[in-house]
Design a protein around this motif. Structure first.
Motif, short mmCIF file in Angstrom:
data_model
loop_
_atom_site.label_atom_id
_atom_site.label_comp_id
_atom_site.label_asym_id
_atom_site.label_seq_id
_atom_site.Cartn_x
_atom_site.Cartn_y
_atom_site.Cartn_z
N SER A 101 0.83 -1.21 0.00
CA SER A 101 0.00 0.00 0.00
C SER A 101 0.87 1.25 0.00
O SER A 101 0.56 2.23 -0.70
N ALA A 102 1.94 1.25 0.78
CA ALA A 102 2.84 2.40 0.81
C ALA A 102 3.42 2.67 -0.57
O ALA A 102 3.46 3.82 -1.02
N ALA A 103 3.83 1.62 -1.26
CA ALA A 103 4.38 1.79 -2.61
C ALA A 103 3.36 2.39 -3.56
O ALA A 103 3.65 3.32 -4.31
N ARG A 104 2.18 1.88 -3.52
CA ARG A 104 1.12 2.37 -4.41
C ARG A 104 0.80 3.83 -4.11
O ARG A 104 0.64 4.63 -5.02
N ILE A 105 0.71 4.20 -2.85
CA ILE A 105 0.45 5.58 -2.45
C ILE A 105 1.54 6.50 -2.99
O ILE A 105 1.26 7.56 -3.57
N LEU A 106 2.79 6.10 -2.84
CA LEU A 106 3.90 6.95 -3.29
C LEU A 106 3.93 7.09 -4.80
O LEU A 106 4.10 8.19 -5.34
N ARG A 107 3.75 5.99 -5.52
CA ARG A 107 3.77 6.07 -6.98
C ARG A 107 2.59 6.86 -7.52
O ARG A 107 2.75 7.69 -8.41
N GLU A 108 1.42 6.65 -6.97
CA GLU A 108 0.25 7.41 -7.42
C GLU A 108 0.37 8.87 -7.02
O GLU A 108 -0.23 9.74 -7.67
N ARG A 142 -5.47 -3.68 -12.94
CA ARG A 142 -4.62 -2.49 -13.01
C ARG A 142 -3.79 -2.41 -11.73
O ARG A 142 -4.20 -2.88 -10.68
N ALA A 143 -2.64 -1.75 -11.86
CA ALA A 143 -1.77 -1.52 -10.70
C ALA A 143 -1.01 -0.23 -10.95
O ALA A 143 -1.35 0.54 -11.85
N ALA A 144 0.03 0.01 -10.17
CA ALA A 144 0.80 1.23 -10.29
C ALA A 144 1.69 1.23 -11.54
O ALA A 144 2.15 2.27 -11.97
N ASP A 145 1.90 0.07 -12.14
CA ASP A 145 2.71 0.01 -13.36
C ASP A 145 1.83 0.31 -14.58
O ASP A 145 0.63 0.54 -14.47
N ALA A 146 2.44 0.31 -15.75
CA ALA A 146 1.71 0.66 -16.97
C ALA A 146 1.16 -0.55 -17.72
O ALA A 146 0.64 -0.41 -18.82
N ASP A 194 8.86 -15.01 -4.82
CA ASP A 194 7.56 -15.04 -5.47
C ASP A 194 6.75 -13.77 -5.21
O ASP A 194 5.73 -13.53 -5.87
N GLN A 195 7.20 -12.91 -4.30
CA GLN A 195 6.53 -11.64 -4.05
C GLN A 195 7.04 -10.53 -4.97
O GLN A 195 6.34 -9.54 -5.19
N ILE A 196 8.23 -10.67 -5.49
CA ILE A 196 8.85 -9.60 -6.26
C ILE A 196 8.02 -9.18 -7.47
O ILE A 196 7.85 -7.97 -7.70
N PRO A 197 7.44 -10.09 -8.26
CA PRO A 197 6.60 -9.61 -9.37
C PRO A 197 5.42 -8.75 -8.91
O PRO A 197 5.10 -7.74 -9.54
N HIS A 198 4.80 -9.12 -7.80
CA HIS A 198 3.68 -8.35 -7.28
C HIS A 198 4.16 -7.00 -6.73
O HIS A 198 3.50 -5.97 -6.91
N MET A 199 5.30 -7.00 -6.09
CA MET A 199 5.88 -5.77 -5.57
C MET A 199 6.23 -4.81 -6.71
O MET A 199 6.02 -3.61 -6.60
N ARG A 200 6.74 -5.36 -7.78
CA ARG A 200 7.06 -4.51 -8.94
C ARG A 200 5.80 -3.86 -9.50
O ARG A 200 5.81 -2.71 -9.90
N ARG A 201 4.70 -4.59 -9.54
CA ARG A 201 3.44 -4.03 -10.05
C ARG A 201 2.95 -2.90 -9.15
O ARG A 201 2.27 -1.99 -9.62
N CYS A 202 3.26 -2.95 -7.86
CA CYS A 202 2.85 -1.89 -6.93
C CYS A 202 3.77 -0.68 -7.00
O CYS A 202 3.46 0.36 -6.43
N GLY A 203 4.91 -0.81 -7.67
CA GLY A 203 5.80 0.33 -7.84
C GLY A 203 7.22 0.14 -7.35
O GLY A 203 8.07 1.01 -7.55
N PHE A 204 7.52 -0.95 -6.68
CA PHE A 204 8.89 -1.17 -6.23
C PHE A 204 9.79 -1.43 -7.44
O PHE A 204 9.42 -2.17 -8.36
N ASP A 205 10.98 -0.84 -7.41
CA ASP A 205 11.93 -1.08 -8.49
C ASP A 205 13.32 -1.44 -7.96
O ASP A 205 14.28 -1.50 -8.69
#
Length: 142
Positions: free
Chosen positions: A68-75, A128-132, A91-102
């Motif tokens: 949630s923190a990642a999504r808030i910051l990216r948005e 949809r997520a924080a990525d494109a 296995d969490q990294i793909p989901h974390m990347r979609r939320c905005g972690f890089d």
């Protein structure tokens, strides 16, 4: 950091991150802030342009508040490095990347081949997520 994984082209930010409380209490010249699991990422929104790194703590793989923190910051418009640190599983990294972690600093080493398989597992996301990325339903139905 030995286990640092980055999906960015710029240099890794190596300034030690200060706590959110320290940042809000006057250390506003810092370029890196660490959010703990209970911190409110919205407190950083007025200062995003000055931060090169926001590190989000994952004390346990079961604690999803960092997503949630990642999504808030990216948005909110944050474009700097967003690092997930702590109990980050491959296995969490793909989901974390979609939320905005890089950027990722997992406590345990991550096997490169397992990570590649995890990242390549699905051709299209379902929501949809924080990525494109365009969700599969949007591709099917316009």
């Amino acid at each position: 950091m030995d286990n640092l994984l980055r999906f960015r082209d710029d240099e890794a930010h190596d300034e030690p991150a200060i706590t959110l409380d320290s940042f809000l209490d006057g250390q506003t010249n810092a370029g890196a802030v660490r959010l703990e699991a209970g911190d409110d990422a919205r407190a950083l929104l007025p200062s995003l342009e000055q931060l090169a790194l926001v590190e989000v703590s994952f004390p346990s793989f079961r604690d999803g508040r960092g997503y949630s923190a990642a999504r808030i910051l990216r948005e909110g418009g944050y474009t700097g490095e967003l690092r997930a640190a702590g109990d980050v599983l491959v296995d969490q990294i793909p989901h974390m990347r979609r939320c905005g972690f890089d950027s990722f600093a997992p406590e345990a080493p991550v096997d490169a081949e397992t990570l590649k398989r995890s990242l390549d597992r699905y051709d299209h996301p379902y929501q949809r997520a924080a990525d494109a990325a365009t969700p599969i339903w949007k591709l099917r139905h316009g």
